[in-house]
Design an enzyme around this catalytic site. Structure first.
Site, mmCIF file in Angstrom:
data_model
loop_
_atom_site.group_PDB
_atom_site.id
_atom_site.type_symbol
_atom_site.label_atom_id
_atom_site.label_comp_id
_atom_site.label_asym_id
_atom_site.label_seq_id
_atom_site.Cartn_x
_atom_site.Cartn_y
_atom_site.Cartn_z
ATOM 1 N N SER A 1 0.841 -1.192 0.000
ATOM 2 C CA SER A 1 0.000 0.000 0.000
ATOM 3 C C SER A 1 0.870 1.233 0.000
ATOM 4 C CB SER A 1 -0.873 0.016 1.245
ATOM 5 O OG SER A 1 -0.062 0.270 2.364
ATOM 6 N N LYS A 2 0.243 2.303 -0.416
ATOM 7 C CA LYS A 2 0.925 3.581 -0.455
ATOM 8 C C LYS A 2 1.410 3.953 0.949
ATOM 9 C CE LYS A 2 -0.406 8.339 -1.315
ATOM 10 N NZ LYS A 2 -1.520 9.207 -1.651
ATOM 11 N N ARG A 3 0.542 3.706 1.932
ATOM 12 C CA ARG A 3 0.869 4.118 3.292
ATOM 13 C C ARG A 3 2.123 3.425 3.814
ATOM 14 N NH1 ARG A 3 -3.995 3.331 6.387
ATOM 15 N NH2 ARG A 3 -4.892 4.723 4.869
ATOM 16 N N GLY B 1 5.047 3.580 0.350
ATOM 17 C CA GLY B 1 5.399 4.852 -0.294
ATOM 18 C C GLY B 1 5.481 4.756 -1.813
#
Ligand code: GLU
Length: 492
Positions: free
Chosen positions: A246-248, A251
């Site tokens: 995930s982006k969280r 990154g």
């Protein structure tokens, strides 16, 4: 057979990431394979979380990957009337109902059910309100949501997933779910189905994280009297610790734009993406566009999760080593003219492009790329590791500086002297430049490697590379002489 109609319906709440791009790719491949259509639909119903930037990022990412679509982009918010009227239709047919339960009430019931270890879910309090009761509550100004009335049936509901086989769920486990919020905003579950019905979608290929939605959506299709599409749920992509990427937590490394900026070749990246969750059934890993369209099938999508093999802090493999290996393969073997076009963009970006590379120096440009591409991993390497071929302000890296220059004080006189020889020699040929370099080593009483490695460091700034005497040819006599003569500056 009727036309296959696929869709890619991203929610524009962030950048296009690996998972989304893979979904788009699989849908695109299937559309192209079957001669069908791919519809791009931006699911922007969640206005608070959707953004213009994200829409642009998604379109840009798809364009970069070469995933083209045949219809759209449609915007879900442009079809709110369809969503509302379908909700009204369900209400009018008694397939949905208004629910006046407040959040507090629902929370209390939930806690009680939890304490009593009972099944969680809506208890149906408002399911059978009479018309009079509804009118009274509305007259009191009470807010309501619209809930779908799950048919009271025994047994199971299910579908035949193209990847996973029969998927079933017990009716007992389904509760009446909300399809329209109290602010009259229809929810994703409904909008998504209404749009797929209107867009005549024949195949829904999406991540396994949507499987709980699918079960509920089967009921919506039935209630709206529409035929079911074929469903194919793809495995999730996990990191090496088996966490969902995930982006969280990961990154930029999971963002498609990261790979664009890092100098990946778009098709090579598609080639990497397709293998994250699909295999051809043999040991092939490299596919042209045509080969992949031919080989792709829903049945060969993996059932179990795929691993994005990224090790944090690993500088060499700043992403999944396989992504890099596939990129290298293309970069080192693709048609040189096609590569030249890609490198041109990188050179332009770094202000290193010279118009002559398209004209009188075209052959030189192609020869140079051919010579240096064998050790490069990404297009950006042409302007970092390969900077000395296109500019004079290249960096002499610390490692070769220590190892090949500073260790030998004598080089500060030997290399300029060799430079002077090169300046006056009759023919600046591969053989002659090599002969003089060896002669220089003999006179200095060092191994030829000392001179050659020193020369490589001074002329290219790099520790390793193609044959030194081939390099001299593409860099050219004038620059080589100039660089060799500057060797003493490296000692200051
Ligand atoms: N907007 C949804 C998402 O981005 C679409 C899911 C679907 O394919 O139906 O996850």
């Amino acid at each position: 057979m009727t036309e296959t109609r696929l869709r890619f319906p991203p929610s524009p709440t962030g950048y296009l990431h690996i998972g989304g791009a893979r979904t788009a790719l699989y849908n695109w491949l299937y559309a192209r394979k079957t001669g069908g259509k791919l519809i791009l639909r931006i699911e922007d119903t969640d206005v608070d979380r959707s953004s213009r930037d994200s829409i642009e990022g998604i379109l840009d990412g798809l364009q970069w990957l070469g995933i083209d679509w045949d219809e759209g982009p449609y915007f879900q918010t442009d079809f709110s009337n369809d969503h509302r009227s379908s909700a009204q239709e369900l209400l009018a047919n008694g397939k949905a109902y208004k629910c006046f339960c407040t959040k507090d009430e629902l929370d209390r019931k939930r806690e009680a059910a939890l304490a009593a270890k009972q099944v969680l879910g809506y208890d149906g309090s408002c399911r059978d309100l009479s018309g009079a009761e509804i009118a009274r509550k509305e007259a009191q100004g009470l807010a309501s949501v619209i809930r779908f009335k799950v048919p009271q049936r025994t047994g199971t509901i299910g579908y035949d997933d193209k990847v996973l086989g029969m998927i079933e769920s017990d009716y007992k486990e389904l509760d009446d779910f909300v399809i329209v919020r109290s602010n009259a905003q229809p929810l994703y579950l409904l909008c998504n189905v209404v749009d797929d019905i209107r867009d005549k979608i024949s195949h829904v290929i999406r991540g396994q994280d949507h499987m709980t939605n699918t079960i509920k959506q089967l009921l919506l299709y039935e209630a709206l009297e529409a035929p079911l599409p074929v469903f194919a749920h793809m495995p999730l992509t996990l990191d090496t610790k088996k966490a969902k990427i995930s982006k969280r937590s990961h990154g930029e490394i999971v963002a498609v734009h990261f790979y664009k900026e890092r100098g990946f070749i778009p098709w090579a990246f598609n080639n990497f993406l397709v293998l994250l969750g699909w295999s051809p059934g043999d040991d092939r890993e490299i596919f042209t566009r045509e080969e992949l369209i031919e080989a792709f099938s829903l049945e060969r999508i993996n059932r179990s999760s795929s691993i994005f093999n990224y090790r944090k802090g690993d500088e060499k493999f700043f992403t999944d080593p396989k992504a890099i290996a596939i990129n290298e393969h293309y970069l080192r073997t693709m048609d040189i003219s096609a590569l030249a076009e890609m490198v041109k963009l990188v050179l332009i970006k770094e202000n290193l492009w010279d118009v002559s590379y398209d004209k009188e120096k075209k052959q030189w440009y192609l020869d140079t790329l051919e010579l240096i591409r064998g050790r490069f991993h990404t297009l950006n390497d042409f302007t970092s590791m390969g900077r000395a071929y296109f500019a004079d302000d290249y960096i002499i890296e610390q490692k070769p500086l220590n190892k090949n220059i500073l260790k030998y004080a004598g080089l500060s006189t030997w290399l300029p002297k060799l430079g002077a020889e090169y300046e006056k020699m009759a023919s600046f040929s591969i053989d002659e430049t090599e002969r003089l370099a060896r002669e220089c080593a003999q006179q200095a009483d060092v191994k030829p490697g000392v001179i050659i490695n020193g020369m490589r460091t001074v002329v290219t700034g790099q520790l390793a590379g193609p044959s030194m005497f081939d390099i001299l040819q593409v860099i050219g006599r004038e620059k080589v002489v100039e660089r060799l003569k500057k060797t003493p500056q490296l000692y200051s």
